[in-house]
Design a protein around this motif. Structure first.
Motif, short mmCIF file in Angstrom:
data_model
loop_
_atom_site.label_atom_id
_atom_site.label_comp_id
_atom_site.label_asym_id
_atom_site.label_seq_id
_atom_site.Cartn_x
_atom_site.Cartn_y
_atom_site.Cartn_z
N GLY A 105 77.77 62.46 41.56
CA GLY A 105 77.86 61.94 42.92
C GLY A 105 77.22 60.58 42.95
N GLY A 106 78.03 59.53 42.88
CA GLY A 106 77.48 58.17 42.85
C GLY A 106 77.27 57.64 41.44
N ARG A 107 77.27 58.51 40.46
CA ARG A 107 77.19 58.03 39.08
C ARG A 107 77.67 59.11 38.11
NH1 ARG A 107 71.90 59.81 39.66
NH2 ARG A 107 71.04 60.94 37.89
N LEU A 108 77.95 58.66 36.89
CA LEU A 108 78.36 59.59 35.84
C LEU A 108 77.20 59.80 34.88
CD1 LEU A 108 81.75 57.84 35.21
CD2 LEU A 108 81.53 60.14 36.14
N ARG A 109 77.07 61.03 34.39
CA ARG A 109 76.03 61.34 33.41
C ARG A 109 76.71 61.89 32.15
NH1 ARG A 109 71.55 65.39 35.44
NH2 ARG A 109 70.51 63.46 36.08
N LEU A 110 76.38 61.28 31.02
CA LEU A 110 76.88 61.80 29.73
C LEU A 110 75.75 62.56 29.05
CD1 LEU A 110 79.19 61.84 27.59
CD2 LEU A 110 78.13 59.82 26.59
N ILE A 111 75.98 63.84 28.78
CA ILE A 111 74.97 64.68 28.14
C ILE A 111 75.44 64.99 26.72
CG2 ILE A 111 73.70 66.88 28.28
CD1 ILE A 111 74.88 66.77 31.34
N VAL A 112 74.57 64.73 25.76
CA VAL A 112 74.92 65.01 24.36
C VAL A 112 73.84 65.90 23.76
CG1 VAL A 112 75.22 64.00 22.06
CG2 VAL A 112 76.20 62.86 24.06
N GLN A 113 74.26 66.93 23.07
CA GLN A 113 73.31 67.82 22.41
C GLN A 113 73.61 67.88 20.92
OE1 GLN A 113 73.27 71.94 23.87
NE2 GLN A 113 71.07 71.99 23.45
N ASP A 114 72.57 67.79 20.10
CA ASP A 114 72.75 67.97 18.66
C ASP A 114 72.92 69.45 18.36
OD1 ASP A 114 72.31 65.24 18.33
OD2 ASP A 114 70.15 65.50 18.05
#
Ligand code: MN
Length: 491
Positions: free
Chosen positions: A392-401
Motif C-alpha cells: 500500500g503505497g510501496r512495493l516490498r521485495l522479500i528474499v530468503q536464503d
C-alpha cells in the motif's frame, strides 16, 4: 533480447588539466581495459568504452545517448585521473539507466623505482574515485560501487552479477504480462496496484478473455500437436496411457505461446476459477512455457509471474533453475525440519534433478478433466525464494536464503513436482521472519540468481528490500521493518 546482446557503457572521467598526452593515455588504457574485460569470458554482456569525459556537455551527451539506446543496459564509470564532479551533476540528474561506479586502477602495483610525480598525476584513481563517489552520494543516486583490480576474476564476477541485475531492470521496464481471468476470489497477497507497478517497474499488466484462449486452443492443428508430442517423448518419460489428456496440454501450450508471442508478453497468469470452455487446467502446458523462459503465476498472481520472467532473464545461460514456487507443507521432525514446495501442477522443470515424467491424475480443484503434468524432484543446492508484495503505497521485495535437499522421503502418491528445502536461519525462525515481513505463499525459487543480485535490482528499481539470512532474528527484522516503514513514508 538475449543477455549477450546488452551493452554496458564504460565512461571514464577526467579533465583538461593534465594535457593531451595524459588524456590520450587514459583513453587508450580505458579501451584496452574494456577489451580485456570482454575477453575474460566472465562478463555476460559486452563492455563498450565510450568516452573519456572532460566537460559537463560530454557527460550530459553520453547520458542522453545511453537513456535512449535500448541495447545499453547501464553505465560503468571510473576515474583514472581526477574529474571534478560538478561537471557530472547535469548528466547524473538525467541518467535513467543503472549505474555502477567501478573503483579500480590501471596498474596493480606501485612501481617502486619508476614512481614520480608524473606517475602520480596519471594514476590517481584513489582520490579521483572519491571525488566521483561524493557527487553520487550527494545526489542520492541508486548505484553499485565495486572496488578491486579490473583483471581479478572475483571482481569481474561481481561486475557480471551486477550486469545481470541491470538486465533484469531492462527486462522489467519492457515487460508485458498476460492475465487469463482475474485473481482467485478473496485472496489478498496476489492483489496489487497495477498503475503503481507500471510507473515503478514498467510492467504492463492486462487481461485477455479465457474465451479467446479457447478459440486459439481449438484452432491448433493435429500436425502441430504431433510435432510437440514428439518433443515431449524425447525430453520426458511418458508415464501414462492417457495420451489424449497429454495431447490436450500440447494444444494449450501451442495456443498460449501463440497468444503470448503475438502480444509480446513474457509472463502470464491464470486461475482454476476461470477455465470457462477449457477441458483441463494447463499443467504440463504452463510448465513447458516456464521452461522456455516465460514467467507464470497461479491463481491470477501476476506479480509472481512477472518476477519469474525477470529472474529467469537475469539467470540466462546459467543452470536454468528458476521457477514459480509455493510453500505447501512442513516436515517438523526434530532436527530434520523442512519445507515442501510444490504447486497444484505448475512447477518449472528447470529445477528437476532427473528426467521429468509426464503423468495424468485427477485434480480435486476446478471441476475439469484430469490434467497432464510433469512430475519430478528438485535439485539439491543453495537457492533463494523471493516474493514481491504490495504494502500500500510501496512495493516490498522479500528474499530468503534456502538450502534445497533431496526430498527425504519418496512420497509415491504425491502426483506433482516437489522441492524440499531448509529455510534460513532455521525452519521455525525462518517462517516467523517470512510471516512477519508479509511474504506471500507464492515465490520465485532460484538457484541461479543470488540475494545480492536481487538487492541490486531492488535498489535500481527504488523499492524496499528485505533479506532473511542465516543471521536474521525476529527481533532484528521487526526493528528493520519498523524503520523501513518510517523511511518509506518519508520518501
Ligand atoms: Mn498457488
Amino acid at each position: 533480447m538475449s543477455m549477450k546482446n546488452y551493452e554496458f557503457w564504460f565512461v571514464v572521467g577526467s579533465q583538461f588539466l593534465y594535457g593531451d598526452e595524459v588524456l590520450e593515455t587514459v583513453a587508450k588504457r580505458a579501451e584496452e581495459m574494456a577489451a580485456k574485460m570482454n575477453a575474460s569470458g566472465i562478463l555476460p554482456c559486452k563492455v563498450v568504452y565510450k568516452v573519456t569525459a572532460k566537460t559537463n556537455k560530454e557527460i550530459a551527451d553520453v547520458v542522453k545517448e545511453a537513456n535512449y539506446d535500448d541495447k545499453c543496459a547501464g553505465i560503468i564509470t571510473w576515474c583514472h585521473t581526477f574529474s571534478p564532479s560538478k561537471m557530472w551533476i547535469n548528466g547524473f540528474v538525467d541518467l535513467q539507466k543503472p549505474y555502477c561506479h567501478f573503483a579500480t586502477q590501471y596498474n596493480r602495483e606501485i612501481p617502486n623505482e619508476e614512481i614520480d610525480m608524473d606517475f602520480m598525476n596519471l594514476n590517481q584513481a584513489a582520490h579521483g574515485d572519491r571525488e566521483h563517489g561524493f557527487i553520487a552520494a550527494r545526489l542520492r543516486m541508486p548505484r553499485k560501487v565495486i572496488a578491486g583490480y579490473w583483471q581479478d576474476e572475483d571482481v569481474l564476477e561481481r561486475i557480471g552479477d551486477w550486469m545481470r541485475s541491470a538486465v533484469g531492470v531492462a527486462v522489467s521496464k519492457s515487460l508485458k504480462v498476460m492475465r487469463f481471468g482475474d485473481n482467485m476470489r478473496e485472496v489478498a497477497v496476489t492483489e496489487g496496484d497495477k498503475v503503481e507497478v507500471q510507473a515503478k517497474l514498467g510492467w504492463q499488466v492486462n487481461t485477455w478473455p479465457v474465451g479467446t484462449l479457447v478459440e486459439y486452443i481449438e484452432a491448433v492443428s493435429e500436425e502441430e500437436v504431433d510435432a510437440l508430442m514428439k518433443e515431449y517423448a524425447e525430453k520426458y518419460v511418458m508415464n501414462t496411457d492417457n495420451i489424449s489428456a497429454v495431447r490436450y496440454q500440447a494444444k494449450e501450450e501451442i495456443a498460449m505461446k501463440k497468444m503470448l508471442d503475438e502480444e509480446g508478453c513474457l509472463a502470464f497468469s491464470n486461475t482454476f476459477q476461470d477455465l470457462y470452455g477449457m477441458e483441463q487446467l494447463p499443467g504440463l502446458a504452463s510448465q513447458r512455457l516456464m521452461e522456455q523462459g516465460y514467467g507464470y503465476g497461479g491463481e491470477g498472481d501476476w506479480k509472481v509471474a512477472a518476477m519469474t520472467a525477470i529472474m529467469k532473464a537475469m539467470g540466462e545461460g546459467k543452470n536454468g533453475g528458476t521457477a514459480f514456487m509455493e510453500d505447501y507443507t512442513y516436515h517438523l521432525e526434530k532436527g530434520k525440519e523442512y519445507s515442501l514446495g510444490a504447486h497444484m501442477l505448475e512447477v518449472c522443470p528447470s529445477l528437476a534433478a532427473d528426467k521429468p515424467k509426464i503423468e495424468v491424475h485427477p485434480l480435486g480443484i476446478g471441476g475439469k478433466g484430469d490434467p497432464a503434468r510433469l512430475v519430478f524432484e528438485g535439485r539439491e543446492g543453495k537457492a533463494i525464494v523471493a516474493s514481491l508484495v504490495d504494502m500500500g503505497g510501496r512495493l516490498r521485495l522479500i528474499v530468503q536464503d534456502i538450502e534445497c535437499v533431496k526430498p527425504i522421503m519418496e512420497m509415491p502418491n504425491l502426483p506433482v513436482a516437489r522441492v524440499m528445502w531448509r529455510a534460513m536461519p532455521n525452519l521455525t525462525t525462518g517462517v516467523e521472519c517470512w510471516i512477519t515481513a508479509g511474504g506471500a505463499h507464492h515465490t520465485v525459487l532460484s538457484y541461479d540468481v543470488s540475494a545480492s543480485q536481487m538487492k541490486d535490482w531492488a535498489t535500481m528499481m527504488d523499492i524496499e528490500f528485505v533479506h532473511i539470512t542465516k543471521d536474521t532474528t525476529v527481533e532484528s527484522l521487526e526493528k528493520e521493518l519498523f524503520l523501513n516503514d518510517l523511511a518509506w513514508k518519508l520518501k
